[in-house]
Design a protein around this motif. Structure first.
Motif, PDB file in Angstrom:
ATOM      1  N   THR A   1      88.539   3.815  96.689  1.00  0.00           N
ATOM      2  CA  THR A   1      87.087   3.922  96.472  1.00  0.00           C
ATOM      3  C   THR A   1      86.491   2.539  96.691  1.00  0.00           C
ATOM      4  N   VAL A   2      85.401   2.512  97.474  1.00  0.00           N
ATOM      5  CA  VAL A   2      84.740   1.238  97.767  1.00  0.00           C
ATOM      6  C   VAL A   2      83.365   1.248  97.106  1.00  0.00           C
ATOM      7  N   MET A   3      83.083   0.174  96.406  1.00  0.00           N
ATOM      8  CA  MET A   3      81.780   0.072  95.742  1.00  0.00           C
ATOM      9  C   MET A   3      81.066  -1.182  96.220  1.00  0.00           C
ATOM     10  N   ARG A   4      79.773  -1.014  96.513  1.00  0.00           N
ATOM     11  CA  ARG A   4      78.974  -2.170  96.939  1.00  0.00           C
ATOM     12  C   ARG A   4      77.908  -2.413  95.880  1.00  0.00           C
ATOM     13  N   VAL A   5      77.800  -3.687  95.516  1.00  0.00           N
ATOM     14  CA  VAL A   5      76.888  -4.005  94.413  1.00  0.00           C
ATOM     15  C   VAL A   5      76.278  -5.391  94.654  1.00  0.00           C
ATOM     16  N   ASP A   6      75.055  -5.577  94.128  1.00  0.00           N
ATOM     17  CA  ASP A   6      74.407  -6.891  94.270  1.00  0.00           C
ATOM     18  C   ASP A   6      75.155  -7.931  93.433  1.00  0.00           C
ATOM     19  N   PRO A   7      75.088  -9.216  93.823  1.00  0.00           N
ATOM     20  CA  PRO A   7      75.880 -10.238  93.109  1.00  0.00           C
ATOM     21  C   PRO A   7      75.605 -10.278  91.606  1.00  0.00           C
ATOM     22  N   GLN A   8      74.317 -10.045  91.211  1.00  0.00           N
ATOM     23  CA  GLN A   8      73.998 -10.161  89.781  1.00  0.00           C
ATOM     24  C   GLN A   8      74.647  -9.060  88.934  1.00  0.00           C
TER      25      GLN A   8
END
Lengths: 89, 303, 246
Positions: free
Chosen positions: B261-268
């Motif tokens: 599973t790949v998750m993309r998230v903002d740095p904060q």
């Protein structure tokens, strides 16, 4: 299939027939023209003996000069007008 | 300083039947700096080829100005400094590449001896010297494209306008052309290229402009055009939906693959996500930063 | 370039070979006495030279520019420092040189025939050929100019009409115009009449056949007229092509 059938199928016989007719027409026209014995230079095609040809050629040369001059004048006028408009703005 | 290309407020409107009109280029203003590779991008029908045709005086602008090295494009002498490769170039098939190139060099103002020399040099540069004496009719599409590039190079142009230069080329040809363009840029020439192969443009171009429906939607270095947002890409094992739902308290983009599973998230939010994963006992396989590619930027801008 | 391109076209080979066949066929006419036969050969051969010049000019001139636009071979050329008028002039010169090649070949065979039958060379033949070429130049200029804005079919059709009307301009067209009673027909017809090229004056066949001499002043006037008309028509083509979007 005979040789004649092959030639007919390829359209060669039709082509030869048409070409023969065309060449006959050309020969007859030219022969008739060459053996004409009229004194009228127009009929003989001696246009250098007819004044109308000379005058028409000079007229056309003058006409060409007139058209070219008019074009040059028009182009000059349009350019000047455009420059004047840009200058006014 | 006279820029290689300076486009000011360019508009081109085509008249269609029944009094209708179509605006192909709308108030376009671009400046192409000297000594760069300039990428001119846009979807089909965006107005790229129309703009190129106006730069080369094939078409007249409805309004606006285009200057090449400070001179109006209506002056044929402007094109003495320009080499042009049309999209899918067609040449007289009975000519040999050396003859075609010599003719173009002569048209560019070289003497017959210089023209022959320039033609040979251009064939060498594009790597098709072996085909110099082969009629163009017998060349493959890729080789014909290379003849087109060589044709653009003769006459020592300071500005190269290339419409899809790598179209029809194999990977070796593409690599060769890319290296050639870099070499030309390093020699101080300006390359203005229109291309759909965004991966190549991204690595090659110093400046890009993106057109959409005739309007300029982005202009600058590839870095400027791409979104400045960096995201964290976090990879873990394949997990069930009810566990994933417990991670959705953050603005996270989740993609479920066959075995991961790949998750993309903002740095904060990255730290919060990692803590939640730890609580749920999810192993961390990979973590990396990710930036928008030019292709993604193009799709975003052109949509 | 245009010369190389045109000389590869089928119409050039077919027409030249056909006319060579006609010239060779003319020797088969032996039903007339010797003097008349020579006249017929001269008449027929000169007709072939004039006809070949005109038809080649129309066929090659009317297709030159549209073919380049359609095949997109035009773009790399006009992207060079070449003015539009230079391109049009180049196309015309290419057509004219190809026509010169074909007409010269026919004329050389024709000269050989005359030498064979007459026992001496007819020194008026080169002059008659040059004027036939001048006629071809006028027709090629008209076809090239029309091809800068019209499709090949329309350019060829209109050029052929101009050629036909031009060859009967004063002899027939002028007479028809004199007979017209409607003032509008007279005015429009008059304008068309005066802008039509006078192609009859380039035809020196009668002088060649009958062995007549043509005044040098007249020949000089015809040459000046032919050059002026050709340059004028090509200039018109250049002006039209300059403003054309390609």
């Amino acid at each position: 299939m005979t040789k004649v059938d092959i030639l007919r199928k390829l359209g060669i016989i039709q082509f030869v027939k048409r070409m023969t007719a065309f060449l006959t027409c050309v020969y007859l026209c030219c022969a008739a023209g060459a053996v004409q014995g009229h004194d009228d230079p127009r009929e003989l095609g001696h246009h250098w003996r007819i004044d109308e040809y000379r005058s028409e050629m000079w007229f056309q040369i003058l006409l060409i000069a007139l058209v070219v001059s008019l074009y040059i004048i028009c182009v000059f006028a349009v350019r000047t007008w455009k420059r004047w408009i840009v200058h006014r703005r | 300083m006279n820029l290689p290309i300076q486009i000011e407020n360019l508009t081109k409107t085509y008249k269609l039947p029944r009094g209708r009109k179509k605006t192909a280029v709308d108030s376009l203003s671009i400046e192409v700096p000297e000594g760069v590779i300039f990428g001119f991008l846009g979807p089909n029908g965006a107005g790229k080829t129309t703009t190129i045709k106006i730069i080369l005086d094939f078409l007249k602008p409805t309004s606006g100005n285009v200057r090449v090295f400070g001179r109006l494009t209506t002056d044929p002498l402007t094109r003495r400094l320009v080499g042009y490769l049309p999209e899918q170039p067609y040449f007289h098939k009975f000519l040999k590449p050396i003859e075609l190139l010599s003719m173009h060099a002569a048209l560019a103002g070289l003497s017959s001896r210089e023209a022959r020399r320039a033609a040979e040099a251009a064939l060498d540069m594009t790597g098709i010297a072996d085909y110099a004496e082969t009629p163009i009719a017998k060349l493959s599409k890729g080789l014909t494209q290379r003849v087109g590039i060589a044709q653009a190079l003769v006459g020592n142009p300071k500005l190269l306008i290339l419409d899809e230069p790598t179209s029809g080329l194999d990977p070796i040809g593409r690599r060769h052309t890319r290296n050639l363009l870099i070499r030309l840029r390093d020699e101080g020439r300006t390359v203005f290229l229109s291309s759909h192969l965004l991966g190549e443009v991204e690595n090659l171009c110093d400046v890009v402009a993106v057109l959409r429906a005739g309007k300029l939607v982005a202009y600058g270095t590839p870095d400027d055009v791409r979104s400045s947002n960096t995201q964290f890409k976090i990879q873990t094992v394949r997990v069930d939906n009810h566990i994933l739902n417990r991670l959705r308290f953050l603005e996270v983009n989740i993609e479920c693959g066959a075995d991961s599973t790949v998750m993309r998230v903002d740095p904060q939010n990255a730290y919060e996500l990692l803590r939640a994963m730890e609580k749920l006992g999810l192993p961390l396989i990979k973590i990396e930063t990710e930036r928008e590619s030019l292709e993604e930027a193009f799709l975003r801008l052109a949509a | 370039m245009s010369l190389l391109e045109n000389s590869r076209k089928q119409v050039f080979h077919v027409l030249c070979l056909l006319m060579l066949a006609v010239i060779a066929g003319s020797t088969l006419i032996s039903i007339f006495t010797e003097g008349v036969q020579l006249k017929i050969i001269k008449d027929l051969c000169m007709t072939c030279v004039l006809f070949t010049g005109a038809v080649l000019s129309i066929a090659l001139g009317a297709t030159g520019v549209p073919n380049d636009v359609e095949n997109r071979t035009l773009y790399p050329i006009i992207a060079r420092p070449v003015a539009r008028w230079q391109y049009v002039a180049g196309k015309f010169l290419g057509t004219f040189l190809t026509v010169t090649l074909g007409v010269s070949a026919l004329s050389a065979v024709f000269g050989g025939l005359i030498y064979h039958y007459q026992g001496s060379f007819d020194w008026f033949l080169p002059a008659a050929t040059i004027f036939a070429l001048l006629e071809a130049a006028v027709v090629a200029a008209v076809a090239t100019t029309l091809s800068t804005f019209a499709s090949p079919v329309i350019a060829a059709s209109v050029s052929f009409m101009v050629y036909l009307c031009g060859t009967i301009k004063i002899g027939f067209f002028g007479g028809m115009l004199d007979l017209a009673t409607n003032s509008t027909v007279k005015l429009v017809g008059g304008i068309v009449y005066h802008f039509l090229p006078n192609l009859e004056c380039f035809n020196l066949k009668a002088a060649l056949v009958h062995g007549d001499s043509v005044p040098t002043a007249y020949l000089a006037q015809v040459a000046i007229y032919g050059l002026c008309y050709t340059v004028f028509v090509i200039w018109l083509g250049a002006v039209i092509f300059k403003h054309r979007e390609v």
